[in-house]
Design an enzyme around this catalytic site. Structure first.
Site, PDB file in Angstrom:
ATOM      1  N   ALA A 126      -2.053 -56.545  17.377  1.00 11.39           N
ATOM      2  CA  ALA A 126      -2.998 -56.262  18.229  1.00 11.39           C
ATOM      3  C   ALA A 126      -3.618 -54.939  17.740  1.00 11.39           C
ATOM      4  O   ALA A 126      -2.849 -54.062  16.953  1.00 11.39           O
ATOM      5  CB  ALA A 126      -2.412 -56.146  19.592  1.00 11.39           C
ATOM      6  N   LYS A 127      -4.892 -54.961  17.546  1.00 14.48           N
ATOM      7  CA  LYS A 127      -5.444 -53.625  17.148  1.00 14.48           C
ATOM      8  C   LYS A 127      -5.659 -52.701  18.346  1.00 14.48           C
ATOM      9  O   LYS A 127      -6.645 -52.631  18.961  1.00 14.48           O
ATOM     10  CB  LYS A 127      -6.824 -54.054  16.528  1.00 14.48           C
ATOM     11  CG  LYS A 127      -7.347 -52.974  15.526  1.00 14.48           C
ATOM     12  CD  LYS A 127      -8.760 -53.336  14.727  1.00 14.48           C
ATOM     13  CE  LYS A 127      -9.495 -52.002  13.900  1.00 14.48           C
ATOM     14  NZ  LYS A 127      -8.503 -51.346  13.497  1.00 14.48           N
TER      15      LYS A 127
END
Ligand code: PMP
Length: 293
Positions: A156-157
Site C-alpha cells: 500500500a502506498k
C-alpha cells in the site's frame, strides 16, 4: 524556499474545486496523528497523466489495505484528475491524489471518520531532476531495515512508511550521499527510500523481488520494456555482494524516472552503461508515445 500552502491554483477536494490556499485541514485530523492516509504520485507529460488508470487503481488498492473506502468510482477520480490538469493549465507536472481520515475522532480506530479525497497538481521540478541525472545518484545503505511482509501492508502506498524514508533520506544526505538503499530483515536489498532498484550484470537486468516493498509502476514498465527488447530480466534476491559485483545500477520511480547510480558506499559505477542508455531511451520513447486512449 517555496511553500506549497501559498501557491496559486485549484485543488479538487471531495467533489469540487477549491482555491489552492483554502485546501486546509484541522490540526486534529486523524491522518496527521496516525498516518491514516494513502496517496499517489503521477507525472504529466504533454498534458497527459502517465499511467493514470494504474495509479488511480493503486490508490483504491492502498485505501482498501488501510481500511478506507473511497466514496468515488475509479472513473470519477480519473475524470477529476483530468479536470484538475485542465483547470491548472498544466502541460508538464506532477499530480498528488491523497485520501485521508478526517478529524471526527482521535480514537485510533478512526471510527466514524470521513474519508476525504483530494487531487492537487502543479508544475514539476524537472530541471533539478535532469541536472541530477547528469551526475547520477550516490547511495549508502540505510540505518533501518524494511519490515517483514507480515509486519505491515507493504504494497500500500500509505503515509506511514514514509516517516522512516524521511529519516533515512536525511541520514544519507548528511553523509554526503543522495539516497539510502534499504535492506530487508535478512541480507537482501529491497529498494531506496522512494524508488525501486535495479542492477545490470553481463547485459542482463536484476531487480529484487517485490515481496516486502512497493512494486512500482515504473519498475513494472521498465521490466516490460526490457523484455520487449529481448533483455533478460531476473526478479530475484540480491545481496550487498551482488551489488558490489554489478556492472551498473539505477533506480526507478514516477518522480525520479530512471536515475543512474554512480556510487554505492565506496564502490563506483559507470553513469553511461550501454544497457542503461538503451533502456532510458526506450523509456523516454514510451512516455513520448503514451496517450490515455
Ligand atoms: N517505492 C516507494 C517506497 C515509493 O514511494 C515509490 C514511488 N511511488 C516507488 C517505489 C516507485 O513507484 P512508482 O514507480 O509507482 O512511482
Amino acid at each position: 524556499m517555496s511553500d506549497f500552502s501559498t501557491r496559486d491554483g485549484y485543488i479538487w477536494r471531495n467533489g469540487e474545486f477549491i482555491e489552492w490556499k483554502k485546501a486546509n485541514v484541522h490540526v486534529l485530523t486523524h491522518a496527521l496523528h496516525y498516518g491514516s492516509s494513502v496517496y499517489e504520485g503521477i507525472r504529466i507529460y504533454n498534458g497527459i497523466p502517465f499511467k493514470l488508470r494504474e495509479h488511480i487503481e493503486r490508490l483504491f488498492y492502498s485505501a482498501s489495505k488501510i481500511g478506507l473506502s473511497i466514496p468515488y468510482s475509479t472513473q470519477q477520480l480519473i475524470d477529476a484528475t483530468l479536470a484538475c490538469i485542465e483547470r491548472n493549465h498544466l502541460e508538464r507536472g506532477y499530480i498528488r491524489p491523497l485520501v485521508y481520515r478526517g478529524s471526527e475522532t482521535m480514537l485510533i480506530s478512526g471510527e466514524g471518520t470521513s474519508t476525504n479525497c483530494v487531487i492537487a497538481a502543479w508544475n514539476s521540478f524537472d530541471q533539478k531532476r535532469n541536472e541530477a541525472r547528469e551526475k547520477g545518484y550516490t547511495l549508502t545503505y540505510g540505518s533501518y531495515k524494511r519490515p517483514l511482509a507480515g509486519c505491515f501492508p507493504y504494497d500500500a502506498k500509505s503515509a506511514f512508511i514514509y516517516t522512516v524514508a524521511t529519516i533515512m533520506k536525511n541520514e544519507a544526505l548528511a553523509k554526503g550521499y543522495d539516497d539510502a538503499l534499504i535492506l530487508d530483515q535478512s541480507v537482501h536489498i529491497t529498494e531506496s527510500t522512494t524508488s525501486n532498484f535495479f542492477i545490470i550484470k553481463n547485459n542482463e537486468l536484476y531487480t529484487p523481488v517485490a515481496d516486502c516493498f512497493l512494486n512500482g509502476i515504473t519498475r513494472q514498465t521498465i521490466i516490460k520494456i526490457a523484455q520487449s527488447l529481448g533483455i533478460k530480466v531476473h526478479e530475484t534476491k540480491l545481496t550487498k555482494e551482488d551489488v558490489a559485483n554489478a556492472d551498473a545500477a539505477f533506480i526507478t520511480g514516477t518522480a525520479i524516472e530512471m536515475m543512474p547510480i554512480t556510487k554505492i558506499e565506496d564502490r563506483n559505477f559507470p553513469i553511461d552503461h550501454s544497457l542503461f542508455t538503451q533502456l532510458h531511451n526506450a523509456y523516454k520513447e514510451t512516455i513520448a508515445k503514451y496517450s490515455v486512449a
